[in-house]
Write a protein that holds these residues in place. Structure first.
Motif, short mmCIF file in Angstrom:
data_model
loop_
_atom_site.label_atom_id
_atom_site.label_comp_id
_atom_site.label_asym_id
_atom_site.label_seq_id
_atom_site.Cartn_x
_atom_site.Cartn_y
_atom_site.Cartn_z
N THR A 28 -15.67 2.96 -48.32
CA THR A 28 -16.00 1.91 -47.19
C THR A 28 -17.47 1.94 -47.01
O THR A 28 -18.01 0.63 -46.77
CB THR A 28 -15.26 2.42 -45.87
OG1 THR A 28 -13.67 2.38 -46.19
CG2 THR A 28 -15.59 1.28 -44.86
N GLU A 36 -18.21 10.38 -34.94
CA GLU A 36 -17.77 9.17 -35.77
C GLU A 36 -18.44 8.79 -36.87
O GLU A 36 -19.70 9.39 -36.82
CB GLU A 36 -17.50 8.15 -34.94
CG GLU A 36 -16.40 7.93 -33.86
CD GLU A 36 -16.58 6.87 -32.90
OE1 GLU A 36 -15.34 6.06 -32.70
OE2 GLU A 36 -17.48 6.51 -32.34
N ASN A 37 -18.28 8.12 -37.94
CA ASN A 37 -19.02 7.55 -39.04
C ASN A 37 -19.61 6.20 -38.45
O ASN A 37 -19.18 5.70 -37.84
CB ASN A 37 -18.38 7.46 -40.07
CG ASN A 37 -17.67 8.79 -40.80
OD1 ASN A 37 -18.47 9.79 -40.51
ND2 ASN A 37 -16.49 8.55 -41.56
N ASP A 49 -13.37 6.96 -47.01
CA ASP A 49 -14.64 6.80 -46.21
C ASP A 49 -15.86 6.48 -46.83
O ASP A 49 -16.64 5.48 -46.35
CB ASP A 49 -14.71 8.06 -45.13
CG ASP A 49 -13.49 7.95 -44.12
OD1 ASP A 49 -13.15 7.19 -43.86
OD2 ASP A 49 -13.20 9.40 -43.94
N SER A 84 -16.95 4.18 -36.21
CA SER A 84 -15.67 4.07 -36.63
C SER A 84 -15.19 5.47 -36.91
O SER A 84 -15.93 6.30 -37.42
CB SER A 84 -15.44 3.36 -37.87
OG SER A 84 -15.99 3.73 -39.02
N ARG A 85 -13.92 5.70 -36.70
CA ARG A 85 -13.31 7.11 -36.79
C ARG A 85 -13.06 7.53 -38.41
O ARG A 85 -12.65 6.44 -39.18
CB ARG A 85 -11.77 7.16 -36.20
CG ARG A 85 -11.91 7.21 -34.73
CD ARG A 85 -12.42 8.17 -33.80
NE ARG A 85 -11.82 9.37 -34.06
CZ ARG A 85 -10.89 9.79 -33.25
NH1 ARG A 85 -10.63 9.31 -32.22
NH2 ARG A 85 -10.34 11.18 -33.47
N SER A 86 -13.37 8.72 -38.51
CA SER A 86 -13.06 8.99 -40.16
C SER A 86 -11.69 9.10 -40.34
O SER A 86 -10.78 9.26 -39.47
CB SER A 86 -13.72 10.35 -40.36
OG SER A 86 -13.21 11.07 -41.46
N SER A 87 -11.09 8.74 -41.46
CA SER A 87 -9.85 9.06 -42.19
C SER A 87 -9.44 10.75 -42.28
O SER A 87 -8.56 10.78 -42.28
CB SER A 87 -9.59 8.14 -43.17
OG SER A 87 -10.05 8.64 -44.27
N SER A 136 -14.73 13.81 -43.68
CA SER A 136 -14.31 12.44 -44.14
C SER A 136 -13.87 12.53 -45.78
O SER A 136 -14.20 13.39 -46.37
CB SER A 136 -15.58 11.59 -43.96
OG SER A 136 -15.88 11.15 -42.49
N THR A 137 -13.26 11.48 -45.85
CA THR A 137 -12.68 11.48 -47.38
C THR A 137 -13.44 10.67 -48.38
O THR A 137 -14.18 9.82 -48.02
CB THR A 137 -11.28 10.91 -47.12
OG1 THR A 137 -11.31 9.46 -46.62
CG2 THR A 137 -10.60 11.56 -46.09
N VAL A 146 -21.98 8.95 -43.00
CA VAL A 146 -20.73 9.36 -43.38
C VAL A 146 -20.64 10.93 -43.24
O VAL A 146 -21.26 11.63 -43.84
CB VAL A 146 -20.14 9.00 -44.58
CG1 VAL A 146 -18.70 9.67 -44.84
CG2 VAL A 146 -20.08 7.63 -44.68
#
Length: 483
Positions: free
Chosen positions: A46, A6-7, A43, A14-17, A39-40, A203
């Motif tokens: 955020t 996770e990030n 992310d 939190s889970r990555s998108s 991640s994107t 991230v």
């Protein structure tokens, strides 16, 4: 079920998108240790927003208080040295001893950054003119980011993270997607020291995260360590978007051995420089220049030292060199060796067929040595980043220095000699940012700057040491007169 990493954003995991997952493998066994998301840009946004929101209060936190968090961080990292070293070895492949040293140099930067109440001081002068005083103060700029490589999983992020937050900035880290587990555990430890949410963020990802950090309008500066081609991309992209940049690139480090060198110590140092961490470090010696009669004894002793290396799983006792980090890295190194043989260099020690009993899926390459390497050959000009030594002859120190200075790289260089005159000439004339005199790996301590020249470094302000404070702060001049 394989764990998906996770990030760490805003003080929570939190889970990555991102929907693409990469396997994180043990390079000695092929075992899948975890999966890391790519991640994107969303992310990244955020994480940067969380860091930006945390900045005003963190900037207003007194430096002495910020330093106390670093004292806590130093203690918690020190208490977990063996655990972090084991994780590093499992995902990178280097020996446990190398992993301990890797992490130890990272902790050293935390120790140095904890002196921020002194390091961040400005200057002042009364009466620069009648009844007018002048002072300079240092102020943080906002959100900084670092993009770090696979070869030193615990250490390199700690070249940047402690200084960024000590100076009052907030921070986003993108670790290498090849070795994310070490930083995952370090951030779990960071979570335990009670930093305000958003001060530190992580991230996971690849090029989309890199480009997102380099272009995000709320990122004030970017640090990078990796290949020169990507370093140049990061430098150009981030600079075009108005950011401070320090981008540390690749290397082709020359080690010059003079006839008067201490033979035993020189060869031990040279061999460790070449083959330590399987040659996967930017300070590794890769071009070994024997001057005059030194060439023959360097050649013979280096072959002997290389044959004595024990290849294997870095977590096992007695192993002195582990695998390379991935199958892709192995293929690239093998391709470099093939190219060298096609160009006429003699491969007098061939590690291409190396195997390790009980580890058939490891990324094995044994110690290798090229002789008769000539200027212009690819193995003399291009970074191999593997356990491959290239031997070159020179008739004089002048000739050796000229050969080294023809390289487009200028990260590090070393000379072995007992002559003060020769040593002085070498460090005066060599075009490299870090120079060793009877030192095979010219790695400066945390309180000195780290960085090369030419294609090995893009930017103005190098890593750690006093230059880190310059990178992470703005000097403001205040001129005062009271009526």
């Amino acid at each position: 079920m394989t764990r998906v990493l996770e990030n760490y954003i805003g003080g929570a995991w939190s889970r990555s998108s991102g929907t693409t997952l990469l396997d994180v493998k043990n390079p000695a066994t092929g075992e899948v240790l975890a999966q890391v998301p790519l991640s994107t840009a969303g992310d990244v946004d955020t994480a940067v927003k969380a860091a930006r929101a945390a900045f005003p209060a963190w900037r207003a936190t007194p430096p002495a208080v910020r330093a106390r968090y670093l004292f806590k961080l130093r203690e918690v990292l020190d208490a977990h040295r063996e655990e972090i070293a084991a994780i590093c070895t499992s995902e990178h492949g280097k020996t446990l001893s190398e992993s301990r040293n890797d992490f130890g140099r990272g902790i050293e930067n935390v120790e140095h950054a904890a002196g921020i109440p002194t390091l961040m001081m400005g200057q002042n002068l009364e009466d620069v003119a009648t009844a007018i005083d002048c002072q300079t103060i240092r102020q943080p700029l906002g959100v900084f980011a670092a993009i770090t490589p696979f070869n030193f999983p615990p250490m390199v992020p700690l070249w940047f993270l402690p200084y960024a937050i000590a100076t009052g900035n907030t921070f986003v880290l993108k670790p290498s997607e090849q070795v994310p587990l070490t930083q995952r555990r370090i951030f779990e430890l960071i979570q335990s020291i009670g930093l305000p949410p958003g001060v530190l963020n992580l991230v996971n990802g690849g090029k989309d995260v890199v480009n997102g950090l380099c272009t995000h309008p709320d990122v004030a500066g970017v640090s990078f360590v990796g290949s020169s081609s990507v370093a140049l991309h990061v430098y150009r992209t981030a600079a075009e978007h108005g950011k401070r940049v320090q981008a540390l690139g690749g290397a082709k480090n020359f080690i010059v051995v003079l006839p008067d060198a201490n033979r035993e110590r020189a060869i031990a140092n040279v061999a460790e420089s070449i083959y330590g961490c399987s040659g996967q470090r930017c300070l590794a010696g890769s071009m070994i220049v024997g001057v005059g009669e030194a060439y023959e004894w360097v050649r013979e002793a280096l072959h002997e030292a290389a044959r004595a290396i024990v290849l294997g799983d870095g977590s096992k006792p007695g192993v002195t060199m582990g695998p390379v980090v991935s199958a892709a890295a192995k293929d690239r190194i093998l391709s470099c060796i093939e190219q060298g043989t096609r160009e006429g260099a003699r491969l007098t020690l061939d590690g291409r067929g190396a195997t390790v009993e009980g580890c058939p899926n490891g990324n094995w390459i044994g110690p290798s040595i090229f002789e008769d390497v000539q200027p212009g050959m690819s193995v003399a000009t291009e970074e191999i980043f593997g356990p491959v030594a290239c031997l070159m002859r020179a008739q004089s120190l002048d000739e050796a220095i000229a050969a080294a200075n023809r390289s487009r790289y200028g990260n590090a260089a070393s000379v072995y000699t007992t002559s003060g005159k020769a040593a002085r000439q070498f460090h005066n004339q060599i075009e490299a940012g870090m120079v060793g005199v009877n030192i095979g790996v010219a790695a400066p301590m945390a309180f000195f700057p780290f960085g090369g020249q030419k294609a090995s470094f893009y930017g103005d302000t190098k890593a750690h040491g006093p230059t880190a404070i310059d990178f992470y702060t703005e000097r403001k001049v205040v001129i005062t007169r009271w009526f």
